[in-house]
Design a protein around this motif. Structure first.
Motif, PDB file in Angstrom:
ATOM      1  N   ARG A   1       4.662  -0.990 -12.037  1.00  0.00           N
ATOM      2  CA  ARG A   1       3.821  -2.030 -11.441  1.00  0.00           C
ATOM      3  C   ARG A   1       3.983  -2.115  -9.926  1.00  0.00           C
ATOM      4  N   ALA A   2       5.202  -2.189  -9.451  1.00  0.00           N
ATOM      5  CA  ALA A   2       5.418  -2.354  -8.014  1.00  0.00           C
ATOM      6  C   ALA A   2       4.911  -1.153  -7.223  1.00  0.00           C
ATOM      7  N   LEU A   3       5.185   0.055  -7.722  1.00  0.00           N
ATOM      8  CA  LEU A   3       4.727   1.253  -7.025  1.00  0.00           C
ATOM      9  C   LEU A   3       3.210   1.377  -7.077  1.00  0.00           C
ATOM     10  N   ALA A   4       2.615   1.012  -8.206  1.00  0.00           N
ATOM     11  CA  ALA A   4       1.158   1.050  -8.318  1.00  0.00           C
ATOM     12  C   ALA A   4       0.509   0.074  -7.339  1.00  0.00           C
ATOM     13  N   VAL A   5       1.121  -1.101  -7.174  1.00  0.00           N
ATOM     14  CA  VAL A   5       0.603  -2.077  -6.218  1.00  0.00           C
ATOM     15  C   VAL A   5       0.669  -1.523  -4.803  1.00  0.00           C
ATOM     16  N   ARG A   6       1.771  -0.862  -4.474  1.00  0.00           N
ATOM     17  CA  ARG A   6       1.896  -0.271  -3.143  1.00  0.00           C
ATOM     18  C   ARG A   6       0.849   0.802  -2.899  1.00  0.00           C
ATOM     19  N   LEU A   7       0.607   1.647  -3.891  1.00  0.00           N
ATOM     20  CA  LEU A   7      -0.441   2.662  -3.752  1.00  0.00           C
ATOM     21  C   LEU A   7      -1.809   2.025  -3.610  1.00  0.00           C
ATOM     22  N   GLY A   8      -2.063   1.011  -4.431  1.00  0.00           N
ATOM     23  CA  GLY A   8      -3.353   0.332  -4.375  1.00  0.00           C
ATOM     24  C   GLY A   8      -3.584  -0.352  -3.038  1.00  0.00           C
ATOM     25  N   LEU A   9      -2.554  -0.999  -2.514  1.00  0.00           N
ATOM     26  CA  LEU A   9      -2.693  -1.666  -1.219  1.00  0.00           C
ATOM     27  C   LEU A   9      -2.923  -0.659  -0.105  1.00  0.00           C
ATOM     28  N   GLY A  10      -2.203   0.462  -0.159  1.00  0.00           N
ATOM     29  CA  GLY A  10      -2.390   1.485   0.862  1.00  0.00           C
ATOM     30  C   GLY A  10      -3.797   2.051   0.841  1.00  0.00           C
ATOM     31  N   ALA A  11      -4.292   2.355  -0.347  1.00  0.00           N
ATOM     32  CA  ALA A  11      -5.651   2.897  -0.470  1.00  0.00           C
ATOM     33  C   ALA A  11      -6.692   1.869  -0.038  1.00  0.00           C
ATOM     34  N   ALA A  12      -6.500   0.621  -0.458  1.00  0.00           N
ATOM     35  CA  ALA A  12      -7.466  -0.430  -0.118  1.00  0.00           C
ATOM     36  C   ALA A  12      -7.508  -0.678   1.382  1.00  0.00           C
ATOM     37  N   LEU A  13      -6.342  -0.682   2.020  1.00  0.00           N
ATOM     38  CA  LEU A  13      -6.307  -0.907   3.461  1.00  0.00           C
ATOM     39  C   LEU A  13      -6.957   0.244   4.215  1.00  0.00           C
ATOM     40  N   ALA A  14      -6.733   1.463   3.746  1.00  0.00           N
ATOM     41  CA  ALA A  14      -7.364   2.618   4.391  1.00  0.00           C
ATOM     42  C   ALA A  14      -8.878   2.521   4.301  1.00  0.00           C
ATOM     43  N   VAL A  15      -9.397   2.136   3.145  1.00  0.00           N
ATOM     44  CA  VAL A  15     -10.844   1.989   2.979  1.00  0.00           C
ATOM     45  C   VAL A  15     -11.363   0.831   3.829  1.00  0.00           C
ATOM     46  N   LEU A  16     -10.577  -0.257   3.895  1.00  0.00           N
ATOM     47  CA  LEU A  16     -10.985  -1.417   4.689  1.00  0.00           C
ATOM     48  C   LEU A  16     -11.136  -1.061   6.161  1.00  0.00           C
ATOM     49  N   LEU A  17     -10.298  -0.155   6.641  1.00  0.00           N
ATOM     50  CA  LEU A  17     -10.366   0.230   8.050  1.00  0.00           C
ATOM     51  C   LEU A  17     -11.700   0.868   8.416  1.00  0.00           C
ATOM     52  N   LEU A  18     -12.398   1.417   7.416  1.00  0.00           N
ATOM     53  CA  LEU A  18     -13.712   1.999   7.693  1.00  0.00           C
ATOM     54  C   LEU A  18     -14.690   0.952   8.194  1.00  0.00           C
ATOM     55  N   ALA A  19     -14.494  -0.302   7.759  1.00  0.00           N
ATOM     56  CA  ALA A  19     -15.430  -1.366   8.125  1.00  0.00           C
ATOM     57  C   ALA A  19     -15.049  -2.065   9.417  1.00  0.00           C
ATOM     58  N   LEU A  20     -13.852  -1.776   9.952  1.00  0.00           N
ATOM     59  CA  LEU A  20     -13.405  -2.464  11.153  1.00  0.00           C
ATOM     60  C   LEU A  20     -13.914  -1.752  12.397  1.00  0.00           C
ATOM     61  N   PRO A  21     -14.305  -2.525  13.407  1.00  0.00           N
ATOM     62  CA  PRO A  21     -14.747  -1.888  14.658  1.00  0.00           C
ATOM     63  C   PRO A  21     -13.563  -1.319  15.417  1.00  0.00           C
ATOM     64  N   SER A  22     -13.818  -0.251  16.139  1.00  0.00           N
ATOM     65  CA  SER A  22     -12.795   0.381  16.955  1.00  0.00           C
ATOM     66  C   SER A  22     -12.957  -0.082  18.396  1.00  0.00           C
ATOM     67  N   VAL A  23     -11.858  -0.525  18.999  1.00  0.00           N
ATOM     68  CA  VAL A  23     -11.887  -0.963  20.392  1.00  0.00           C
ATOM     69  C   VAL A  23     -10.992  -0.036  21.201  1.00  0.00           C
ATOM     70  N   PRO A  24     -11.258   0.093  22.513  1.00  0.00           N
ATOM     71  CA  PRO A  24     -10.473   1.036  23.309  1.00  0.00           C
ATOM     72  C   PRO A  24      -8.972   0.789  23.255  1.00  0.00           C
ATOM     73  N   ALA A  25      -8.533  -0.489  23.239  1.00  0.00           N
ATOM     74  CA  ALA A  25      -7.100  -0.779  23.248  1.00  0.00           C
ATOM     75  C   ALA A  25      -6.449  -0.485  21.911  1.00  0.00           C
ATOM     76  N   LEU A  26      -7.224  -0.499  20.826  1.00  0.00           N
ATOM     77  CA  LEU A  26      -6.664  -0.279  19.496  1.00  0.00           C
ATOM     78  C   LEU A  26      -7.693   0.470  18.648  1.00  0.00           C
ATOM     79  N   PRO A  27      -7.831   1.773  18.871  1.00  0.00           N
ATOM     80  CA  PRO A  27      -8.827   2.542  18.130  1.00  0.00           C
ATOM     81  C   PRO A  27      -8.509   2.607  16.646  1.00  0.00           C
ATOM     82  N   VAL A  28      -9.512   2.373  15.826  1.00  0.00           N
ATOM     83  CA  VAL A  28      -9.357   2.391  14.375  1.00  0.00           C
ATOM     84  C   VAL A  28     -10.058   3.627  13.825  1.00  0.00           C
ATOM     85  N   ALA A  29      -9.347   4.410  13.041  1.00  0.00           N
ATOM     86  CA  ALA A  29      -9.908   5.624  12.460  1.00  0.00           C
ATOM     87  C   ALA A  29      -9.777   5.534  10.949  1.00  0.00           C
ATOM     88  N   GLY A  30     -10.752   4.870  10.324  1.00  0.00           N
ATOM     89  CA  GLY A  30     -10.688   4.655   8.881  1.00  0.00           C
ATOM     90  C   GLY A  30     -10.689   5.950   8.089  1.00  0.00           C
TER      91      GLY A  30
END
Length: 199
Positions: free
Chosen positions: A147-176
């Protein structure tokens, strides 16, 4: 020993950032442009050595700080596990895993269709996020059943996908796309390491 490893992870990124900061703009700008992954250049010239070098180029100290802290925290369990389980040791497998994540992140960034350059260690961060639970759990299947490891994998994957929707700014470029590529590459590399150990 973990302290030295964390210092080494952050130290490499910091050294790269300091080098660019210390250089005059007329030198630093073209050098950074040569190191980052430019999708249009890749389309014209193919893959190059900058598909690894881009991880030391950051847009500023805030960008460096966030990725450096994340690398230190996520790298601890991976490095500790590889040290305890592998005769090759920390130096070889850990850095090979980071290199695979870097290439995976660059490849995903290029095929995503974006024209923005890729810089920074975000793909490495997500590569460790994908690799850690798999190495600790002893395989992808076992990690998903824990359970704990699956949650960590799920959170990592979800956050990576979420980054696709975030805007990239010069001071903190986001590469989803780079984050997703790094996550998948790190997970796959860890799965291969586990399988090779069993043979």
């Amino acid at each position: 020993r973990d302290v030295y490893k964390r210092q080494g992870q952050i130290g490499g990124l910091t050294a790269g950032q300091i080098a660019f900061t210390a250089l005059p703009p007329e030198v630093a700008v073209p050098l950074a442009a040569a190191l980052v992954v430019q999708p249009e250049a890749v389309a014209a010239d193919g893959l190059g050595w900058n598909h690894l070098a881009y991880v030391v180029v950051h847009s500023g100290w805030a960008h460096l700080a966030l990725t450096g802290v994340a690398l230190a925290q996520l790298g601890r369990p991976v490095a500790r596990h590889l040290d305890a389980q592998t005769a090759i040791g920390f130096g070889a497998l850990f850095w090979v895993l980071l290199a695979v994540a870097a290439v995976g992140g660059a490849a995903a960034h290029v095929v995503s269709g974006t024209k923005a350059p890729l810089m920074g260690a975000l793909p490495l961060v997500f590569g460790l996020a994908g690799a850690g639970p798999v190495l600790v759990g002893g395989g992808v299947g076992r990690a998903l059943r824990h359970r704990a490891l699956a949650v960590r994998l799920g959170l990592g994957a979800a956050l990576a996908v979420l980054l696709l929707a975030l805007p990239s700014v010069p001071a903190l470029p986001v590469a989803g796309a780079g984050a997703i590529g790094g996550f998948v590459a790190g997970l796959a590399a860890a799965a291969i390491i586990v399988r090779v150990r069993r043979t």
